[in-house]
Scaffold this motif. Structure first.
Motif, PDB file in Angstrom:
ATOM      1  N   GLY A   1      36.189  50.709  54.637  1.00  0.00           N
ATOM      2  CA  GLY A   1      36.236  51.644  53.518  1.00  0.00           C
ATOM      3  C   GLY A   1      37.332  51.403  52.514  1.00  0.00           C
ATOM      4  O   GLY A   1      37.320  51.988  51.434  1.00  0.00           O
ATOM      5  N   ILE A   2      38.295  50.564  52.846  1.00  0.00           N
ATOM      6  CA  ILE A   2      39.403  50.298  51.926  1.00  0.00           C
ATOM      7  C   ILE A   2      39.038  49.127  51.018  1.00  0.00           C
ATOM      8  O   ILE A   2      38.655  48.061  51.483  1.00  0.00           O
ATOM      9  CB  ILE A   2      40.700  50.025  52.695  1.00  0.00           C
ATOM     10  CG1 ILE A   2      41.162  51.312  53.360  1.00  0.00           C
ATOM     11  CG2 ILE A   2      41.777  49.471  51.775  1.00  0.00           C
ATOM     12  CD1 ILE A   2      42.420  51.190  54.156  1.00  0.00           C
ATOM     13  N   GLU A   3      39.170  49.368  49.732  1.00  0.00           N
ATOM     14  CA  GLU A   3      38.821  48.360  48.727  1.00  0.00           C
ATOM     15  C   GLU A   3      40.087  47.876  48.036  1.00  0.00           C
ATOM     16  O   GLU A   3      40.953  48.664  47.679  1.00  0.00           O
ATOM     17  CB  GLU A   3      37.868  48.980  47.705  1.00  0.00           C
ATOM     18  CG  GLU A   3      37.474  48.071  46.557  1.00  0.00           C
ATOM     19  CD  GLU A   3      36.686  48.831  45.505  1.00  0.00           C
ATOM     20  OE1 GLU A   3      35.556  49.261  45.800  1.00  0.00           O
ATOM     21  OE2 GLU A   3      37.226  49.021  44.398  1.00  0.00           O
ATOM     22  N   LEU A   4      40.174  46.564  47.870  1.00  0.00           N
ATOM     23  CA  LEU A   4      41.321  45.952  47.203  1.00  0.00           C
ATOM     24  C   LEU A   4      40.848  45.231  45.957  1.00  0.00           C
ATOM     25  O   LEU A   4      39.760  44.637  45.950  1.00  0.00           O
ATOM     26  CB  LEU A   4      42.013  44.954  48.138  1.00  0.00           C
ATOM     27  CG  LEU A   4      42.561  45.538  49.440  1.00  0.00           C
ATOM     28  CD1 LEU A   4      42.447  44.532  50.558  1.00  0.00           C
ATOM     29  CD2 LEU A   4      44.003  45.978  49.263  1.00  0.00           C
ATOM     30  N   SER A   5      41.642  45.286  44.912  1.00  0.00           N
ATOM     31  CA  SER A   5      41.291  44.556  43.700  1.00  0.00           C
ATOM     32  C   SER A   5      42.547  44.052  43.015  1.00  0.00           C
ATOM     33  O   SER A   5      43.644  44.582  43.205  1.00  0.00           O
ATOM     34  CB  SER A   5      40.488  45.440  42.731  1.00  0.00           C
ATOM     35  OG  SER A   5      41.251  46.545  42.296  1.00  0.00           O
ATOM     36  N   GLN A   6      42.356  43.012  42.242  1.00  0.00           N
ATOM     37  CA  GLN A   6      43.437  42.433  41.437  1.00  0.00           C
ATOM     38  C   GLN A   6      42.838  42.039  40.101  1.00  0.00           C
ATOM     39  O   GLN A   6      41.764  41.442  40.055  1.00  0.00           O
ATOM     40  CB  GLN A   6      44.035  41.222  42.141  1.00  0.00           C
ATOM     41  CG  GLN A   6      45.177  40.564  41.379  1.00  0.00           C
ATOM     42  CD  GLN A   6      45.895  39.526  42.246  1.00  0.00           C
ATOM     43  OE1 GLN A   6      46.387  39.841  43.324  1.00  0.00           O
ATOM     44  NE2 GLN A   6      45.926  38.297  41.778  1.00  0.00           N
ATOM     45  N   ALA A   7      43.507  42.386  39.023  1.00  0.00           N
ATOM     46  CA  ALA A   7      42.916  42.171  37.707  1.00  0.00           C
ATOM     47  C   ALA A   7      43.960  41.759  36.687  1.00  0.00           C
ATOM     48  O   ALA A   7      45.164  42.020  36.848  1.00  0.00           O
ATOM     49  CB  ALA A   7      42.214  43.440  37.232  1.00  0.00           C
ATOM     50  N   GLU A   8      43.466  41.121  35.645  1.00  0.00           N
ATOM     51  CA  GLU A   8      44.280  40.795  34.477  1.00  0.00           C
ATOM     52  C   GLU A   8      43.481  41.201  33.247  1.00  0.00           C
ATOM     53  O   GLU A   8      42.361  40.750  33.043  1.00  0.00           O
ATOM     54  CB  GLU A   8      44.604  39.299  34.436  1.00  0.00           C
ATOM     55  CG  GLU A   8      45.517  38.921  33.279  1.00  0.00           C
ATOM     56  CD  GLU A   8      45.954  37.471  33.329  1.00  0.00           C
ATOM     57  OE1 GLU A   8      46.724  37.045  32.429  1.00  0.00           O
ATOM     58  OE2 GLU A   8      45.531  36.749  34.253  1.00  0.00           O
ATOM     59  N   PHE A   9      44.044  42.089  32.452  1.00  0.00           N
ATOM     60  CA  PHE A   9      43.362  42.629  31.279  1.00  0.00           C
ATOM     61  C   PHE A   9      44.208  42.418  30.028  1.00  0.00           C
ATOM     62  O   PHE A   9      45.429  42.549  30.061  1.00  0.00           O
ATOM     63  CB  PHE A   9      43.108  44.131  31.432  1.00  0.00           C
ATOM     64  CG  PHE A   9      42.258  44.507  32.609  1.00  0.00           C
ATOM     65  CD1 PHE A   9      41.009  43.923  32.809  1.00  0.00           C
ATOM     66  CD2 PHE A   9      42.696  45.444  33.519  1.00  0.00           C
ATOM     67  CE1 PHE A   9      40.229  44.278  33.892  1.00  0.00           C
ATOM     68  CE2 PHE A   9      41.919  45.807  34.610  1.00  0.00           C
ATOM     69  CZ  PHE A   9      40.680  45.221  34.792  1.00  0.00           C
ATOM     70  N   THR A  10      43.524  42.118  28.943  1.00  0.00           N
ATOM     71  CA  THR A  10      44.195  42.025  27.652  1.00  0.00           C
ATOM     72  C   THR A  10      43.696  43.126  26.728  1.00  0.00           C
ATOM     73  O   THR A  10      44.449  43.998  26.316  1.00  0.00           O
ATOM     74  CB  THR A  10      43.955  40.651  26.996  1.00  0.00           C
ATOM     75  OG1 THR A  10      44.376  39.616  27.896  1.00  0.00           O
ATOM     76  CG2 THR A  10      44.753  40.527  25.701  1.00  0.00           C
ATOM     77  N   HIS A  11      42.401  43.097  26.415  1.00  0.00           N
ATOM     78  CA  HIS A  11      41.838  44.086  25.502  1.00  0.00           C
ATOM     79  C   HIS A  11      40.924  45.085  26.191  1.00  0.00           C
ATOM     80  O   HIS A  11      40.565  46.101  25.590  1.00  0.00           O
ATOM     81  CB  HIS A  11      41.056  43.387  24.374  1.00  0.00           C
ATOM     82  CG  HIS A  11      41.915  42.512  23.511  1.00  0.00           C
ATOM     83  ND1 HIS A  11      43.114  42.926  22.991  1.00  0.00           N
ATOM     84  CD2 HIS A  11      41.736  41.232  23.076  1.00  0.00           C
ATOM     85  CE1 HIS A  11      43.642  41.941  22.264  1.00  0.00           C
ATOM     86  NE2 HIS A  11      42.835  40.914  22.314  1.00  0.00           N
ATOM     87  N   PHE A  12      40.539  44.808  27.432  1.00  0.00           N
ATOM     88  CA  PHE A  12      39.615  45.707  28.129  1.00  0.00           C
ATOM     89  C   PHE A  12      40.262  47.077  28.309  1.00  0.00           C
ATOM     90  O   PHE A  12      41.420  47.195  28.736  1.00  0.00           O
ATOM     91  CB  PHE A  12      39.230  45.137  29.484  1.00  0.00           C
ATOM     92  CG  PHE A  12      38.268  46.005  30.248  1.00  0.00           C
ATOM     93  CD1 PHE A  12      36.935  46.072  29.890  1.00  0.00           C
ATOM     94  CD2 PHE A  12      38.708  46.770  31.312  1.00  0.00           C
ATOM     95  CE1 PHE A  12      36.042  46.876  30.591  1.00  0.00           C
ATOM     96  CE2 PHE A  12      37.831  47.571  32.021  1.00  0.00           C
ATOM     97  CZ  PHE A  12      36.494  47.623  31.655  1.00  0.00           C
TER      98      PHE A  12
END
Length: 276
Positions: free
Chosen positions: A20-31
């Motif tokens: 049930g545990i969700e992990l995420s990693q992101a890189e955003f500029t304009h989003f």
């Protein structure tokens, strides 16, 4: 050398021993994230740049050394503070998991008083924990031990607060709970504004205005987000995309694909491949 093209990228993981545990990693500029809610607790850190967001009508900035602590069903948005963009690591904690830990510690159902805690030590620990879980090179014992230790430190240093609803919320807390429960229980229904308004004896105009006043979202936007959050959970359990679309009230698979990608930058199939 300056960046010539904007970077919008996100990855998702699930550790096999942490259901049930969700992990995420992101890189955003304009989003930019529109106003939305989550079904789970969302913890996160920014490792480069800064994110700005509005939570319950107040403006916040999440930079390095701060830990984001968003409660379930709490309306917020999000975008980069600067033109250079930002990098973020996020962990989604199911409500049942959080409640179980709180009860073990003798606390009430947990509610974070603020969407950000200034705690450099926990900030560093969260990064280490996130890296450990996403690299997939730790045993089940190691993963669970570090996660539970982190959660114990978090709940000890930042104990549960008292949920206080403003006096000028429009809908009462009981009315709002009734409407939200109806949406959560029947997300597949072709919900009509008039039907929701009738539940609390208001006109359509009154209900629309008061719901938005209380949540920061229109009923349609709220329902759409609940459907998308539930879609993620179904996809994580291996449900076919076409079945998810049908079960949650999307017109068809194409409709789900468009909404999902708009919200999470990945198609349902791409997300599912990362989580299975």
């Amino acid at each position: 050398m300056s960046r010539t093209t904007p970077v919008e990228h996100i990855n998702y993981w699930r550790h096999p021993s942490l259901s049930g545990i969700e992990l995420s990693q992101a890189e955003f500029t304009h989003f930019s994230f529109d106003k939305h809610v989550h079904l789970d607790y969302h913890l996160g850190v920014v490792t480069q740049g800064a994110q700005q967001f509005i939570n319950k009508g107040s403006h916040y900035q999440l930079g390095q050394h701060g830990l984001s602590t968003l409660n379930p069903d709490e309306t917020h948005d999000g975008q980069s503070r600067d033109a250079e963009g930002y990098r973020v690591k996020v962990m989604s904690i199911p409500v049942d998991f959080m409640n179980a830990i709180s009860q073990e510690m003798g606390q009430a159902t947990h509610f974070f008083n603020a969407p950000i805690v200034d705690d450099p030590a926990l900030y560093q620990y969260f990064i280490q924990l996130h890296n450990l879980l996403t690299q997939g090179q730790c045993t089940e014992l190691e993963a669970e031990s570090h996660l539970l230790n982190f959660m114990q430190l978090l709940l000890t240093r930042h104990p549960a607060g008292i949920l206080k609803l403003g006096q000028d919320q429009g809908l009462s807390s009981q009315q709002l709970k009734l409407i939200k429960q109806k949406i959560h229980d029947e997300p597949w229904q072709n919900t009509q504004l008039e039907g929701l308004a009738n539940e609390v004896n208001l006109s359509k105009f009154q209900f629309l205005r008061q719901f938005k006043q209380a949540t920061g979202m229109t009923p349609h936007a709220y329902l759409k987000r609940v459907r998308l959050e539930l879609a993620k959970k179904s996809l994580t359990h291996g449900t076919l995309v076409v079945d998810v679309a049908q079960q949650l009230g999307f017109f068809d698979q194409s409709h789900l694909n468009k909404a999902f990608k708009q919200a999470f930058l990945l198609s349902p199939v791409q997300f599912q491949r990362r989580m299975l």
